[in-house]
Structures are given as structure tokens and as C-alpha cells.
Scaffold this active site. Sequence first.
Site, PDB file in Angstrom:
ATOM      1  N   LYS A 128      12.866 -12.726 -44.498  1.00 10.42           N
ATOM      2  CA  LYS A 128      13.080 -13.533 -45.688  1.00 10.42           C
ATOM      3  C   LYS A 128      12.372 -12.894 -46.874  1.00 10.42           C
ATOM      4  O   LYS A 128      11.389 -12.174 -46.642  1.00 10.42           O
ATOM      5  CB  LYS A 128      12.603 -14.980 -45.498  1.00 10.42           C
ATOM      6  CG  LYS A 128      11.207 -15.177 -44.886  1.00 10.42           C
ATOM      7  CD  LYS A 128       9.997 -14.575 -45.494  1.00 10.42           C
ATOM      8  CE  LYS A 128       9.580 -14.979 -46.871  1.00 10.42           C
ATOM      9  NZ  LYS A 128       8.326 -14.268 -47.309  1.00 10.42           N
ATOM     10  N   TYR A 213       9.768 -21.006 -48.365  1.00 13.17           N
ATOM     11  CA  TYR A 213       9.263 -21.956 -47.355  1.00 13.17           C
ATOM     12  C   TYR A 213       9.383 -23.391 -47.856  1.00 13.17           C
ATOM     13  O   TYR A 213       9.729 -24.295 -47.096  1.00 13.17           O
ATOM     14  CB  TYR A 213       7.800 -21.646 -46.996  1.00 13.17           C
ATOM     15  CG  TYR A 213       7.625 -20.356 -46.236  1.00 13.17           C
ATOM     16  CD1 TYR A 213       7.818 -20.319 -44.857  1.00 13.17           C
ATOM     17  CD2 TYR A 213       7.288 -19.184 -46.878  1.00 13.17           C
ATOM     18  CE1 TYR A 213       7.669 -19.137 -44.147  1.00 13.17           C
ATOM     19  CE2 TYR A 213       7.135 -17.998 -46.185  1.00 13.17           C
ATOM     20  CZ  TYR A 213       7.326 -17.983 -44.818  1.00 13.17           C
ATOM     21  OH  TYR A 213       7.189 -16.805 -44.121  1.00 13.17           O
TER      22      TYR A 213
HETATM   23  P1  NAD Z   1       4.079  -4.577 -46.697  1.00 13.25           P
HETATM   24  O1  NAD Z   1       3.883  -4.087 -48.098  1.00 13.25           O
HETATM   25  O2  NAD Z   1       2.874  -4.859 -45.886  1.00 13.25           O
HETATM   26  O3  NAD Z   1       4.977  -3.544 -45.880  1.00 13.25           O
HETATM   27  C1  NAD Z   1       6.166  -3.025 -46.419  1.00 13.25           C
HETATM   28  C2  NAD Z   1       6.588  -1.805 -45.638  1.00 13.25           C
HETATM   29  O4  NAD Z   1       7.728  -1.229 -46.282  1.00 13.25           O
HETATM   30  C3  NAD Z   1       5.512  -0.727 -45.573  1.00 13.25           C
HETATM   31  O5  NAD Z   1       5.520  -0.127 -44.301  1.00 13.25           O
HETATM   32  C4  NAD Z   1       5.978   0.264 -46.632  1.00 13.25           C
HETATM   33  O6  NAD Z   1       5.534   1.594 -46.383  1.00 13.25           O
HETATM   34  C5  NAD Z   1       7.487   0.158 -46.501  1.00 13.25           C
HETATM   35  N1  NAD Z   1       8.204   0.619 -47.681  1.00 13.25           N
HETATM   36  C6  NAD Z   1       9.265   1.438 -47.653  1.00 13.25           C
HETATM   37  N2  NAD Z   1       9.692   1.704 -48.893  1.00 13.25           N
HETATM   38  C7  NAD Z   1       8.860   1.071 -49.728  1.00 13.25           C
HETATM   39  C8  NAD Z   1       8.776   0.979 -51.155  1.00 13.25           C
HETATM   40  N3  NAD Z   1       9.661   1.606 -51.950  1.00 13.25           N
HETATM   41  N4  NAD Z   1       7.797   0.214 -51.683  1.00 13.25           N
HETATM   42  C9  NAD Z   1       6.931  -0.454 -50.897  1.00 13.25           C
HETATM   43  N5  NAD Z   1       6.955  -0.401 -49.534  1.00 13.25           N
HETATM   44  C10 NAD Z   1       7.903   0.360 -48.964  1.00 13.25           C
HETATM   45  O7  NAD Z   1       5.003  -5.859 -46.806  1.00 13.25           O
HETATM   46  P2  NAD Z   1       5.183  -6.981 -45.668  1.00 13.25           P
HETATM   47  O8  NAD Z   1       4.215  -8.080 -45.924  1.00 13.25           O
HETATM   48  O9  NAD Z   1       5.220  -6.346 -44.355  1.00 13.25           O
HETATM   49  O10 NAD Z   1       6.628  -7.580 -46.052  1.00 13.25           O
HETATM   50  C11 NAD Z   1       7.828  -6.977 -45.604  1.00 13.25           C
HETATM   51  C12 NAD Z   1       8.916  -8.041 -45.559  1.00 13.25           C
HETATM   52  O11 NAD Z   1       8.546  -9.016 -44.606  1.00 13.25           O
HETATM   53  C13 NAD Z   1       9.136  -8.769 -46.877  1.00 13.25           C
HETATM   54  O12 NAD Z   1      10.505  -9.024 -47.064  1.00 13.25           O
HETATM   55  C14 NAD Z   1       8.402 -10.084 -46.690  1.00 13.25           C
HETATM   56  O13 NAD Z   1       8.967 -11.156 -47.435  1.00 13.25           O
HETATM   57  C15 NAD Z   1       8.561 -10.308 -45.201  1.00 13.25           C
HETATM   58  N6  NAD Z   1       7.449 -11.086 -44.628  1.00 13.25           N
HETATM   59  C16 NAD Z   1       7.747 -12.176 -43.889  1.00 13.25           C
HETATM   60  C17 NAD Z   1       6.745 -12.945 -43.349  1.00 13.25           C
HETATM   61  C18 NAD Z   1       7.087 -14.141 -42.503  1.00 13.25           C
HETATM   62  O14 NAD Z   1       6.163 -14.895 -42.151  1.00 13.25           O
HETATM   63  N7  NAD Z   1       8.342 -14.333 -42.142  1.00 13.25           N
HETATM   64  C19 NAD Z   1       5.417 -12.599 -43.565  1.00 13.25           C
HETATM   65  C20 NAD Z   1       5.133 -11.469 -44.312  1.00 13.25           C
HETATM   66  C21 NAD Z   1       6.161 -10.715 -44.852  1.00 13.25           C
END
Ligand code: NAD
Length: 364
Positions: A128, A213
Site C-alpha cells: 500500500k 489506514y
Molecule cells: P524503504 O525506504 O525502507 O525501502 C525502500 C526500498 O526501495 C529500499 O530498498 C530502496 O533501496 C529501494 N529503492 C529502489 N529505488 C528507489 C528509489 N528511487 N528511491 C528510494 N528507494 C528506492 O521504504 P519501506 O518503508 O520499505 O516502504 C516500501 C513500501 O512498503 C512503500 O510502498 C510503503 O508504503 C510500504 N510499507 C508498508 C507497510 C505496511 O505495514 N503495510 C509498512 C512500511 C512500508
Amino acid sequence: MDFARRDVLLGSAALLLAPGGTAGAASARPLGYAIVGLGGYGLGVIIPQFAHCTHSKLVAVVSGDRSKAERVAAEHGLGSGAIYSYADFDRIRDNPAIDIVYVCLPNAMHAEFTIRAARAGKHVLCEKPMAVSVAECEAMIAACRAADRKLMIGYRCHFEAYNLEAMRLARSGAAGKVRYVRSEHGFIQRDPAKWRLRRAMSGGGSLMDMGIYSLQAARYMTGEEPVAVTARESTDRSDPRFREVEDILDWTLEFPSGAIASCQSMYSANQNHVLLMGDRGRIELEPATRYDGNHMWVGADGRETAVTPPPGPRSTQFAGQLDHMSECAATGRQPIVSGEEGLRDMRIVAAIYRSAREGRTIRL
Ligand code: NAD
């Protein structure tokens, strides 16, 4: 979503998640997942969850960082053939061990990797918010449909014991006729450089990330689809964190029954709350949608009691979500939180932004 349909979905969730249920027999082997994006969520939260799964296992990782991918692969007993970069991702089509691609990338990359995965013949579980626009959501659904692949959105609360019990209680009339829902979700963003604060990567601010949420809770607690939305925004644009995206969004949803939902999202306060008020009492969750440690109270007139839901068949909401997707991929069943469900939210999100921008109520 009307009550009848929601009840069917909740029933099917219970069936799919039931220990020893029919779905378990559908797949002789656990289905293989490729995790795309080894960030905070993909690597920190999701990958460890395969240890709790019955029908799902990790078989590949996709990352822009080769050394990180090699370390993660080695830790999970995967060979170098199980590592893909974003550039050579399409080669997954030649790997029959990969059944499902789980997209854990920044929001603006969800559509591209979902569509590429479907074209490679893989089912998709996408985080999401589903994407950054209604048009992208429609393109993702169309790509999965054309490839005859399942598409599910990472709405983990539909597998979380407190939220499932709250939905059940709301439907059973535990609080009487639903009059209103309140839900607030937010956390304090501290780093102005994070992609979540860059519109091109996030598609928007707190609404896209945490407001989803609140919006979901308004819909699954009432069991209804909103007919109108009125929103306003409060953002300090001189704050370097909020040059491109909003801080606080506040919106009201009107439902056909006359119930209303008052929702907020924010990036300047920690908040995680869902309250349903009916004409005979309340169902309240706080924290409501965390990874763990949620709490719930049910009752009326100051005599609310804490309710602990019955333990589910999976030890965590994440394992429930992963195994549900595997079971749907194996049986051909539609996921309870499908691409269409993500699209419904994105249409409402677009209306919330429009209402705040134009200063008027938007009919849905
Ligand atoms: P994060 O920043 O921790 O990780 C993002 C990942 O994408 C990293 O590995 C990064 O290297 C990679 N990436 C590739 N291209 C990129 C770019 N151009 N810019 C930035 N990062 C890049 O983020 P996250 O918290 O892991 O979030 C990722 C997804 O998961 C989002 O869509 C977020 O909404 C979702 N999420 C969902 C929940 C949930 O509880 N369902 C919780 C956290 C995150």
C-alpha cells in the site's frame, strides 16, 4: 462495500485462514515469493515472516544493491541465481520457482513492477498505497487480468486479529447501529531527504502513507462505501520536510446509512486509533493497526472492557497475508484485498485531495 459482500469476504477469509481448512490442500508445495525492494519493510518486516508461513517461502530477492542482495540470499539459503536487479527483473519469467512477486518499493514504483511481474507470468502482492494515481491502479489491474494473474494489495489489517474481531463485532451489532467512525494515523517524519517526502516517489504525503489506514478503517468498520467526502489540509510549507507533500489531512466521509467517518493523517504526530460509535456503544482500538501490541475496548457509557481476540490460525498478520495470497494463487480464488479494493481507495484518495484543493465537498 455493502454488508452482504463484506460478510462473504470475511467468511472467505476465515475459511482460507482456518487451520486445516480446504485451502491448505490446494497447494502441495509452498508457493515461492520474490521480494522486490530490500528496505525497511521488505527486508526488515516481511522476509522474516516466511518462518511463520505454511504455504509460502522466499525463493528470490530483487534489489539495486548487489552486495546486500547477496548477503540476504546467503542468509536464507538462496543461490546467486535467485538474485535479480531492477534492470534484469524481467528474467524472473524464466524462473519457475517464483510464483508470486511482492512489491515493497517506493509508491511510484509499484505500478511499473506490478505490470512487469504480471507480464513475466507472476502473481503480484503489492504494498500500500497501491500506486500514485487511479490510472496506474487501473493499468495494474488490466495487466494482471490480461496475464490471468492474481493481484493483491498489502492491506495487512484484514489479517490482523484485533481488526478482524472489531469488524466481526461491528457487523454483529455489538455497538448497535453505526453512527460514526473516527480514525487517525500518523507518525513523525524526521528526515527531509526520505523518499516519502518527495512527491515524485511518494505521490503525496501523510494521506498516501498513513491516511490509507484511516480510510480503510472507515470502510471496513462501517462495511459501507462513502458517497461524499469533504477535506482540508494543514501544512507548514516553510518546514523543509513539507515542501513537496502535505502534513495533516482531515476528511469526513458520508455513508449511505447516514453514518459518517471523521479521519485524519499526519506526518507531525504519532497517532494510531480507530473508534466506532453506535447507538448502543463503542468499539475502540488504540493502537489499532500496529505490527503488534494493538488493544481493543468494547462497551458503553464508561463501562468498556478490554477484549482480546481469539488467536488466529497464523501467528502473525504478515504470515496470514502471505499465505492468503499463496492460497489464492493456487486455487484461483480472488484475494480478499484485491487490486479492485486498492483502486477503490485510490479513487477516494483522489477525491480527498481534490476536496482539500478546491475547498468543497466531492460526491463519489
Ligand atoms: P524503504 O525506504 O525502507 O525501502 C525502500 C526500498 O526501495 C529500499 O530498498 C530502496 O533501496 C529501494 N529503492 C529502489 N529505488 C528507489 C528509489 N528511487 N528511491 C528510494 N528507494 C528506492 O521504504 P519501506 O518503508 O520499505 O516502504 C516500501 C513500501 O512498503 C512503500 O510502498 C510503503 O508504503 C510500504 N510499507 C508498508 C507497510 C505496511 O505495514 N503495510 C509498512 C512500511 C512500508
